[in-house]
Design an enzyme around this catalytic site. Structure first.
Site, PDB file in Angstrom:
ATOM      1  N   ARG A  23       3.607  28.766 -46.924  1.00  0.00           N
ATOM      2  CA  ARG A  23       2.295  28.273 -46.484  1.00  0.00           C
ATOM      3  C   ARG A  23       1.383  27.882 -47.650  1.00  0.00           C
ATOM      4  O   ARG A  23       0.160  28.020 -47.566  1.00  0.00           O
ATOM      5  CB  ARG A  23       1.582  29.289 -45.593  1.00  0.00           C
ATOM      6  CG  ARG A  23       2.208  29.465 -44.214  1.00  0.00           C
ATOM      7  CD  ARG A  23       1.914  28.268 -43.329  1.00  0.00           C
ATOM      8  NE  ARG A  23       2.587  28.346 -42.040  1.00  0.00           N
ATOM      9  CZ  ARG A  23       2.027  28.818 -40.930  1.00  0.00           C
ATOM     10  NH1 ARG A  23       0.800  29.252 -40.947  1.00  0.00           N
ATOM     11  NH2 ARG A  23       2.716  28.836 -39.806  1.00  0.00           N
ATOM     12  N   ARG A  27      -4.558  25.855 -45.401  1.00  0.00           N
ATOM     13  CA  ARG A  27      -5.999  26.047 -45.294  1.00  0.00           C
ATOM     14  C   ARG A  27      -6.658  26.748 -46.460  1.00  0.00           C
ATOM     15  O   ARG A  27      -7.872  26.695 -46.601  1.00  0.00           O
ATOM     16  CB  ARG A  27      -6.326  26.779 -43.992  1.00  0.00           C
ATOM     17  CG  ARG A  27      -6.123  25.880 -42.793  1.00  0.00           C
ATOM     18  CD  ARG A  27      -6.035  26.667 -41.531  1.00  0.00           C
ATOM     19  NE  ARG A  27      -4.887  27.560 -41.576  1.00  0.00           N
ATOM     20  CZ  ARG A  27      -4.514  28.336 -40.568  1.00  0.00           C
ATOM     21  NH1 ARG A  27      -5.213  28.357 -39.466  1.00  0.00           N
ATOM     22  NH2 ARG A  27      -3.447  29.100 -40.674  1.00  0.00           N
ATOM     23  N   ARG A  36      -7.125  17.085 -43.734  1.00  0.00           N
ATOM     24  CA  ARG A  36      -6.912  17.420 -42.330  1.00  0.00           C
ATOM     25  C   ARG A  36      -8.070  16.889 -41.483  1.00  0.00           C
ATOM     26  O   ARG A  36      -7.860  16.339 -40.404  1.00  0.00           O
ATOM     27  CB  ARG A  36      -6.809  18.937 -42.176  1.00  0.00           C
ATOM     28  CG  ARG A  36      -6.468  19.416 -40.793  1.00  0.00           C
ATOM     29  CD  ARG A  36      -6.632  20.935 -40.781  1.00  0.00           C
ATOM     30  NE  ARG A  36      -6.074  21.582 -39.622  1.00  0.00           N
ATOM     31  CZ  ARG A  36      -6.690  21.706 -38.455  1.00  0.00           C
ATOM     32  NH1 ARG A  36      -7.880  21.166 -38.289  1.00  0.00           N
ATOM     33  NH2 ARG A  36      -6.102  22.342 -37.462  1.00  0.00           N
ATOM     34  N   ASP A  73       5.969  21.327 -39.351  1.00  0.00           N
ATOM     35  CA  ASP A  73       5.940  22.595 -38.620  1.00  0.00           C
ATOM     36  C   ASP A  73       7.287  22.799 -37.944  1.00  0.00           C
ATOM     37  O   ASP A  73       8.003  21.838 -37.654  1.00  0.00           O
ATOM     38  CB  ASP A  73       4.820  22.623 -37.574  1.00  0.00           C
ATOM     39  CG  ASP A  73       4.467  24.063 -37.212  1.00  0.00           C
ATOM     40  OD1 ASP A  73       3.660  24.675 -37.923  1.00  0.00           O
ATOM     41  OD2 ASP A  73       5.068  24.585 -36.252  1.00  0.00           O
ATOM     42  N   TYR A 150       9.318  30.523 -28.674  1.00  0.00           N
ATOM     43  CA  TYR A 150       8.214  29.625 -28.300  1.00  0.00           C
ATOM     44  C   TYR A 150       8.546  28.810 -27.046  1.00  0.00           C
ATOM     45  O   TYR A 150       7.680  28.578 -26.199  1.00  0.00           O
ATOM     46  CB  TYR A 150       7.877  28.669 -29.450  1.00  0.00           C
ATOM     47  CG  TYR A 150       7.091  29.337 -30.558  1.00  0.00           C
ATOM     48  CD1 TYR A 150       5.760  29.703 -30.366  1.00  0.00           C
ATOM     49  CD2 TYR A 150       7.666  29.599 -31.794  1.00  0.00           C
ATOM     50  CE1 TYR A 150       5.032  30.313 -31.367  1.00  0.00           C
ATOM     51  CE2 TYR A 150       6.953  30.209 -32.810  1.00  0.00           C
ATOM     52  CZ  TYR A 150       5.629  30.570 -32.595  1.00  0.00           C
ATOM     53  OH  TYR A 150       4.909  31.177 -33.584  1.00  0.00           O
TER      54      TYR A 150
END
Ligand code: CP3
Length: 354
Positions: A23, A27, A36, A73, A150
């Site tokens: 990651r 962010r 973004r 992703d 998921y």
């Protein structure tokens, strides 16, 4: 090119462990948040090859890491199979439809990566061009069990009860879904490799929800099929978060490296990786990401202790899971810098006592 990561993965002797952070593109970096916002949202960003390439490259300069990981992703594969997702701000991924029955499964289709995931392949091409050989590019995909979770539940879950229930209640349906995911993932990773990624990683983020028996009996055969199908192409890392209770079984896979979460004992994992049936494997990991909330002096000491325990050779320095979004970028840099400045404990002691 800074080929330290590739040399380590080839089993060559290296001067220090290569370092990157799960990651790392994200962010924690203000420059990521800016791109973004310009793109509109997360999916707009990852479906735009130029912007995806831009945020893939940002951590090279921002942190000084030895590798780039493609900005994408794991959920793009379920979507390519016919199950779209949204990323809801502050909530997480949501799938409007899920797989609960044979009829649901039959609505999925085979994945042609050149058609269904062309935006990822394009992003790899743009990234490689813009990287200009500075560092290798890591491609990735979700492992079959994590994508199954998921696709069955439709959103994140603490214990993945519905997904685990399906393994017991509907063994044939579960196996058919895992088979379909494995097939799509294999094609997808082959396409990433064709496009030029240098290394691939499988993220089994929810491996820890299963007992050893269930993972070995029901999931590992699909992992074996997937990893075997990619063998001999590029180095491959399997990161099964929470899966240290079956690390020995994962070590039987024909992969190059095993990713470790921060709960895993390093010396124990090293012995296990050295004795892996197909020959020694590299270990990647595993600093507790929360350590990066500490001050840089502590980050440095903990990072050095990690390398003392894992060793310099056959190690890829990383965190035990992804960077948390509010970790200061300076603290990420302190981690990377500490790896670059590592000297063995004995020499460190000498320096301090002089
Ligand atoms: O820097 C990198 O590591 C590359 C990019 C990357 C992302 N997701 C970007 C992302 C990678 C390798 C992933 C993998 C991924 N995605 C995993 C496996 C790794 C892990 O963390 O266990 C999983 C389980 C997912 C699914 C996913 N995607 C979740 C649960 C979420 C929401 C939670 C969160 O962290 O916000 C995402 C969204 C996501 N993927 C973001 C990023 C940068 C946050 C989106 C944003 O707000 O900008």
């Amino acid at each position: 090119m800074n080929d330290l990561l590739l040399r380590a993965l080839r089993g060559e002797e290296v001067e220090r462990p290569p370092v990157w952070m799960m990651r790392q593109a994200g962010r924690t970096l203000p420059e990521y948040r800016a791109v973004r916002a310009e793109a509109g949202g997360f999916k707009d960003l990852l479906m735009n090859p130029n912007r995806a390439a831009e945020v893939t490259i940002q951590p090279i300069e921002a942190y000084g890491v030895d590798a780039a990981i493609l900005f994408s992703d794991i959920l793009v594969v379920p979507e390519a199979m016919g199950l779209p997702y949204n990323l809801v701000e502050k909530v997480g991924p949501r799938f409007p439809e899920t797989i609960r029955s044979l009829a649901d499964l039959n609505r999925l289709h085979e994945v042609d990566p050149g058609r269904d995931l062309k935006y990822v392949i394009d992003a790899i091409e743009v990234t490689l061009k813009e990287l200009q050989g500075r560092v290798p590019l890591i491609g990735f995909a979700g492992a079959p069990w994590t994508l199954f979770c998921y696709m069955v539940e439709g959103k994140g879950s603490k214990d993945w009860t519905l997904a685990r229930r399906m393994l017991w209640e509907e063994p044939a349906l579960s196996d058919a879904l895992l088979t379909a995911i494995t097939k799509a993932t294999k094609a997808y990773l082959h396409a990433q490799i064709e496009a030029g990624v240098h290394v691939v990683q499988l993220f089994d983020s929810w491996a820890g929800s299963l007992s050893r028996e269930l993972y070995v009996q029901r999931i590992l055969p699909h992992m074996q099929d997937l990893v075997e199908g990619l063998r001999g192409r590029v180095p491959l890392t399997v990161f099964a978060k929470g899966g240290s209770h079956f690390l020995k079984d994962l070590a039987t896979l024909p992969c190059t490296a095993l990713g470790l979460d921060w709960q895993t004992n390093r010396q124990w994992a090293r012995r296990l990786a050295d004795e892996a049936p197909g020959g020694p494997k590299l270990l990647q990991g595993n600093l507790d990401p929360s350590t990066l909330y500490a001050n840089p002096g502590i980050i440095r000491a903990e990072t050095h202790r990690m390398i003392d325990e894992l060793g310099i050779q056959r190690t890829i320095a990383n965190l035990g899971h992804g960077l948390y979004p509010d970790i200061p970028a300076d603290h990420g840099r302190a981690f990377v810098q500490a790896v670059k400045e590592y000297t063995p404990a004995t020499e460190r002691e000498t320096t301090t006592s002089v």
